[in-house]
Design a protein around this motif. Structure first.
Motif, short mmCIF file in Angstrom:
data_model
loop_
_atom_site.label_atom_id
_atom_site.label_comp_id
_atom_site.label_asym_id
_atom_site.label_seq_id
_atom_site.Cartn_x
_atom_site.Cartn_y
_atom_site.Cartn_z
N ASP A 14 -17.63 18.31 3.55
CA ASP A 14 -18.13 18.81 2.27
C ASP A 14 -17.04 19.60 1.54
O ASP A 14 -16.90 19.50 0.32
N VAL B 276 -14.48 17.13 0.05
CA VAL B 276 -15.00 16.46 -1.15
C VAL B 276 -14.99 17.41 -2.35
O VAL B 276 -14.58 17.03 -3.46
N ASP C 61 -23.54 15.19 -2.71
CA ASP C 61 -22.48 16.20 -2.84
C ASP C 61 -22.87 17.27 -3.84
O ASP C 61 -22.60 18.46 -3.66
#
Length: 489
Positions: free
Chosen positions: A297, A300, A433
């Motif tokens: 995470d 990203v 996301d």
């Protein structure tokens, strides 16, 4: 055919612990000094032919060895080998005259002269181990160095050589040792490392690309064992690359994809595992995979924030440093343990196999049709992040299966379905996301550093501004997914 599992010790300070491990019990043995010289022609004829020729000193004698063309995947090396006792460390291929090894040597070398290419000098602690299934394994722990001109590289390795018995014994022993010690399966031979060290070949940490042909007449159990073993080997190769540079995001995400695909294939094969030999391995892989989620995470969000900075004309920021630092801090020190899981799963697959004699095409068409129907039932409210994430996982499972199994339908085009599944996964990933960003950036939002909280707020707002667009794209792609022809009818 020699079968050998090579394991590299990642921490030099753990050498004593390795020798004292109860399964190895090498600490009271006297080491045998070993010196090896590898030879080739000036133009590398033996290397091009996939042959290794060396002369090594074991204690008080010299032994010439020829290693033929073989395979190496996931640290398991299989290749033919011939040895002859000789009088000195000079190349003398004639001692292999009249043998298969000699024919290979003379065909590759011709009239050319063999020259020393590189050397290894190490001490070996060695003994034979009887495994619980009756297999016999030669354990060799080596510590020393490789020399190529002025360049040097350390040797800290454990080799497990199968003398007789089942190859699963090597993998089972390797899995236990990699669980207890900082050991990693090494796909590269010592000669390969020496050639890299000498600058004669390019480095390739992941090893050769691995393929697993699928044919519609294959038996489902046998074919899926091959697929799963190949995926274990692919993951072990990418694990080696990742541990060479743990902070590199590309290596890390390639490894996560490997593990994710492996979990999908295990779920696909579940009906062929009535004794549940594979269930515990799938659960352990899932635990490892989910533990890497925070690192993924952050990586990203770092990419997304870089896009925002490019639009704003920012060159650097507190949030960039925060996300990059989190990736470093989040590097999983237990990642080498993944090697133990992959070796254990590999051993279970070749030890127990998968049941049933149903054809591969019949089995996979039935499974894919069930997964397809489950995806269509799984679409729920788009405001529910958990439901969309669960849908994304189902889409991933079917997409991975289609990629691996597409050769089963050569006359029926599965490209349209695969394309829509890929787009669905990507769009659902963007939505996930966005939904996860506030959780990942929670510490920045409540930070006393107002600039850091301000930048985190910009990123969260930018992501949420795009969510409505991603939802519209999801709806359009969903309609294409429903309309796409299915190769299984």
């Amino acid at each position: 055919m020699k079968q050998e599992l090579k394991l590299r010790l990642l921490e030099p300070d753990a050498w004593g612990t390795l020798l004292s491990h109860p399964l190895l019990d090498l600490h009271d043995l006297s080491p045998v000094p070993m010196d090896t010289v590898y030879f080739d022609t000036a133009d590398g004829a033996l290397h091009r032919a996939g042959i290794a020729y060396c002369v090594r000193r074991e204690g008080g004698r010299w032994i010439a060895t020829v290693k033929g063309v073989g395979t190496s995947a996931g640290g398991l090396h299989q290749r033919p080998e011939w040895t002859v006792v000789v009088e000195e460390d000079k190349p003398f291929p004639q001692v292999f005259a009249g043998t298969e090894a000699g024919a290979m040597l003379f065909a590759a070398v011709g009239e050319n002269i063999l020259l020393p290419l590189l050397e290894t000098h190490f001490q070996r602690f060695e003994r034979e181990l009887s495994w619980e299934d009756g297999s016999s394994i030669l354990i060799a722990a080596d510590r020393g160095e490789i020399l190529a001109g002025d360049a040097r590289a350390a040797i800290l390795e454990l080799d497990l050589k199968l003398l007789h018995g089942h190859p699963a014994a090597l993998l089972e022993l390797g899995s236990i040792l990699a669980r207890d010690l900082p050991l990693l399966p090494d796909p590269q031979s010592r000669m390969h490392r020496g050639l890299v060290l000498a600058g004669l070949i390019a480095d390739n940490h992941g090893g050769p690309s691995l393929a697993c042909p699928m044919r519609h007449r294959d038996v489902a159990g046998d074919a899926l064992v091959r697929l799963l073993v190949t995926q274990c080997q692919r993951a072990l190769g990418d694990l080696s690359r990742h541990l060479t540079d743990p902070v590199d995001a590309t290596c890390f995400h390639d490894l996560r994809k490997d593990v994710r695909a492996l979990r999908s294939f295990l779920r696909l094969a579940e009906p062929l595992d009535p004794q549940k030999h594979l269930g515990s391995w799938r659960q352990k892989l899932a635990l490892w995979f989910h533990a890497q989620g925070p690192r993924r995470d952050r990586d990203v969000l770092a990419i997304r924030w870089a896009e925002v900075c490019a639009m704003l004309g920012e060159q650097s920021s507190l949030l960039q440093s925060y996300l990059a630092g989190g990736a470093v801090r989040g590097t999983d020190t237990e990642t080498p343990f993944l090697g133990s899981l992959l070796l254990g799963l590999w051993a279970t697959l070749i030890r127990h196999g998968l049941a049933g004699d149903v054809g591969l095409q019949e089995f996979t068409e039935h499974r894919c049709a069930r997964w397809d129907a489950a995806i269509q039932r799984a679409r729920k409210k788009e405001e529910d992040p958990a439901a969309l994430h669960a849908l994304r996982i189902r889409v991933k499972n079917l997409r991975y299966a289609l990629v691996a199994l597409s050769p089963l339908w050569p006359s029926q085009d599965s490209k349209a379905l695969l394309k829509t599944l890929t787009t669905l996964q990507d769009v659902l990933g963007e939505i996930h996301d966005t939904d996860a960003a506030a959780v990942t950036l929670h510490d920045t939002i409540v930070s006393r550093k107002s600039r850091l909280a301000y930048e985190a707020g910009i990123l969260i707002g930018w992501l949420h501004a795009g969510r409505a667009r991603h939802i519209r794209e999801f709806r359009k792609t969903w309609e294409r997914f429903l309309a796409a022809p299915r190769p299984w009818g």
